[in-house]
Design a protein around this motif. Sequence first.
Motif, PDB file in Angstrom:
ATOM      1  N   LEU A 132      44.432  39.684  47.351  1.00  0.00           N
ATOM      2  CA  LEU A 132      45.150  40.458  46.359  1.00  0.00           C
ATOM      3  C   LEU A 132      45.489  41.832  46.897  1.00  0.00           C
ATOM      4  O   LEU A 132      46.622  42.288  46.865  1.00  0.00           O
ATOM      5  CB  LEU A 132      44.273  40.573  45.113  1.00  0.00           C
ATOM      6  N   CYS A 188      37.852  37.716  40.308  1.00  0.00           N
ATOM      7  CA  CYS A 188      38.130  38.068  41.693  1.00  0.00           C
ATOM      8  C   CYS A 188      36.853  38.120  42.498  1.00  0.00           C
ATOM      9  O   CYS A 188      35.768  38.310  41.977  1.00  0.00           O
ATOM     10  CB  CYS A 188      38.778  39.442  41.752  1.00  0.00           C
ATOM     11  N   THR A 205      41.754  36.749  44.903  1.00  0.00           N
ATOM     12  CA  THR A 205      41.804  36.169  43.562  1.00  0.00           C
ATOM     13  C   THR A 205      40.953  34.919  43.550  1.00  0.00           C
ATOM     14  O   THR A 205      40.383  34.508  44.547  1.00  0.00           O
ATOM     15  CB  THR A 205      43.235  35.783  43.187  1.00  0.00           C
ATOM     16  N   LYS A 206      40.954  34.312  42.387  1.00  0.00           N
ATOM     17  CA  LYS A 206      40.155  33.098  42.243  1.00  0.00           C
ATOM     18  C   LYS A 206      40.603  32.004  43.197  1.00  0.00           C
ATOM     19  O   LYS A 206      39.823  31.161  43.606  1.00  0.00           O
ATOM     20  CB  LYS A 206      40.281  32.587  40.800  1.00  0.00           C
ATOM     21  N   ASP A 254      52.021  39.562  44.877  1.00  0.00           N
ATOM     22  CA  ASP A 254      51.611  40.143  43.598  1.00  0.00           C
ATOM     23  C   ASP A 254      52.500  41.312  43.244  1.00  0.00           C
ATOM     24  O   ASP A 254      52.566  42.288  43.966  1.00  0.00           O
ATOM     25  CB  ASP A 254      50.180  40.676  43.743  1.00  0.00           C
TER      26      ASP A 254
END
Lengths: 224, 453
Positions: A89, A153, A83-84, A220
């Motif tokens: 993820l 992403c 992810t950022k 997640d």
Amino acid sequence: MAETTFRTLITAFTDFLTVAIHTILWERSIYPKTSFLSARKYNFPVKQNRHPKVCEWINDAVTAVESELLKGRVHSVGVVIFTKDSKPLERFVFDVSRFPDVPVDDLDTLLQSGDADEPQSILPVVEMEEQFRATLSKLTASRTSLGPAPEGCTFTVAIELKPDALAPVSHPQPWIPAQVADDENDGATARHPTAKTTPLRAIKAGEMKFEAWIEEAGSDAADG
Amino acid sequence: MAQDYSEYLAINVLNEQQVVSYRTLSRALKVHVNLAKQMLYDFHRKQNAKKPSSVHATYLITGTRVAQSTSKTNGIYSQDGEDTVMRSSPPIPGSSPTKQTGDSGEDEDIPTRSVLLVRQEHLEKATATFEHIAGKHVYSLQPGSLSDIQVLSDCNRRIVSTYAAEDPLVAWKQYGTIQDPNVKRRTQGQRPPPPVAPPAAKSAVGSKPAATAGKPATLERQASRASDVSISSAKATPEPNGTANAKKSAASKPPATKRQSSDIFKSFAKGGSKAKKETPDTSAAPSPALVPVADEPMGGMSDDDADDTVEDAEVEVRAGSGKLRKDRQAELEAMMDAEDEPMDDTAESGIDSRTEPGPKQQVEAAEELAETMTVENGRRRGRRRVMKKKTVKDEEGYLVTKEEAVWESFSEDEPAPKKAKMAPVPAVAKSGAAAKKAGNPGQGNIMSFFGKK
């Protein structure tokens, strides 16, 4: 195929890996969809990114994987989506530990099936392509089970080494040893708790044996 | 039956997460495709009633679209990822209403039938763009929305590979494929040897079939230009013509090549054999036969060579075939008189009729195979080829200047004595041509010339 060497086996795998990476990028919308163009591989429609830098990066990464594979050090190859905030993820894993163990000197020797009674093909191309197609098709279908990826992403390619293998430290250094917390390079024990593992496919075509699955990170809650 | 298809679809779509198109379903369950479409629809409805969005559908809409101005970006394909506009069959001139899905804004309201594949989320939007819908059905089912609609092509590939063993002529009734009643299976099985054979045969023996292949291929090419048929048909046609006209030697190939490049050479207005540049421009795909063989004369020639020697060399290259330059020129001229514009039938028949003189000329030319020259009493006489310019007005009104070789008989004195000294030869021997009389003194003159030394 009468002329299969270990090198051709690895090359076939790395070709597949390249296509798989492009497909993953498309499916997870890492790059805008307009930057992809349609192509065909193994008689199957696939998407390929057009941006030269992206292609270059992927080719370099796959080449680095290939050199490690040739040395027989790799346990599994993973394409990790972050992810950022740089948290992993999900990970698309290709377990290649079942590739034949070939010493360095024999990279270009012709491989022959050990089973004297039934001379099998080392690399039956048609079957292999069929299975690659199925895997790619499953990869594309995976989008539904994973749910949409959040914005911004990024991705990378990671390899997990076999326990007895030396780390690839050379100059220039293509691989960066990852921290243990990020669960690479140190064996399966230091893995992030995965919430969900979705098997993709187990490919078995002659000596080309590997498994593919998708792991999703625990934090997640991805819906199916 | 009802159970089968639910089960089949449940296994394939839900468990195995594959895409199932109506065609795969019909082949798998051996049912008519229309029934398969209904099965898909039913399954889709039921599954979504049980669990929404478990199964996604792709639809196929056929009909007439409202005039498109916005949604077409680069012409035919819109790669915006939304709808994939499937092309209906490409327009064949003079055929029926089904045309290509229109580029926007036809001025004259040509009725355009569109065939559109849409994902279910875009269904309403797509139906709105249709003015009149001829048909709408479920094309395929898949577990999730398709990101890449081209994955659907894989379904067809799978069908072909799995069910290749079925005879389509039998199976069509069951599946409901559209079938032409006049079609019948070819019994021969032997595909005609394609004109690719020629490059291998540079020898005289091989060159003959090559020529025949080359020539009819050219004729076909001209015809095909008019009718927009692909060149592959041109390659197929050499077979019927292959056995005929075996007399035509390989030298007919250069005219065939020249024909192909005649469009350029018209502007140079030279005889085709002079300006030979190999540009496969006009014909869509010059048959491979012509290209490699024509390279041969290419190598031997340059534009400014003296005609005869070069032509002779070329003739020898052609393995001593009997075809003369004159005949080639004549044929070339015959072909060049027909156009480079899109041909119509008249031009085509014109070519056919003109090639008739070709073989005749060849026959007569065979008699006068070589230039002959005799020296009789100091007088050269005989037949030789001379380049003469001829300006012809074409059918289209173009003036075309061609050089052609023409046979002429000549007789001339030997170079040394310019003054034709009609020596005081006794006029008795009149039967011997007057030239003879002149010849003697001429000879005497020369000898006297040398005698002095």
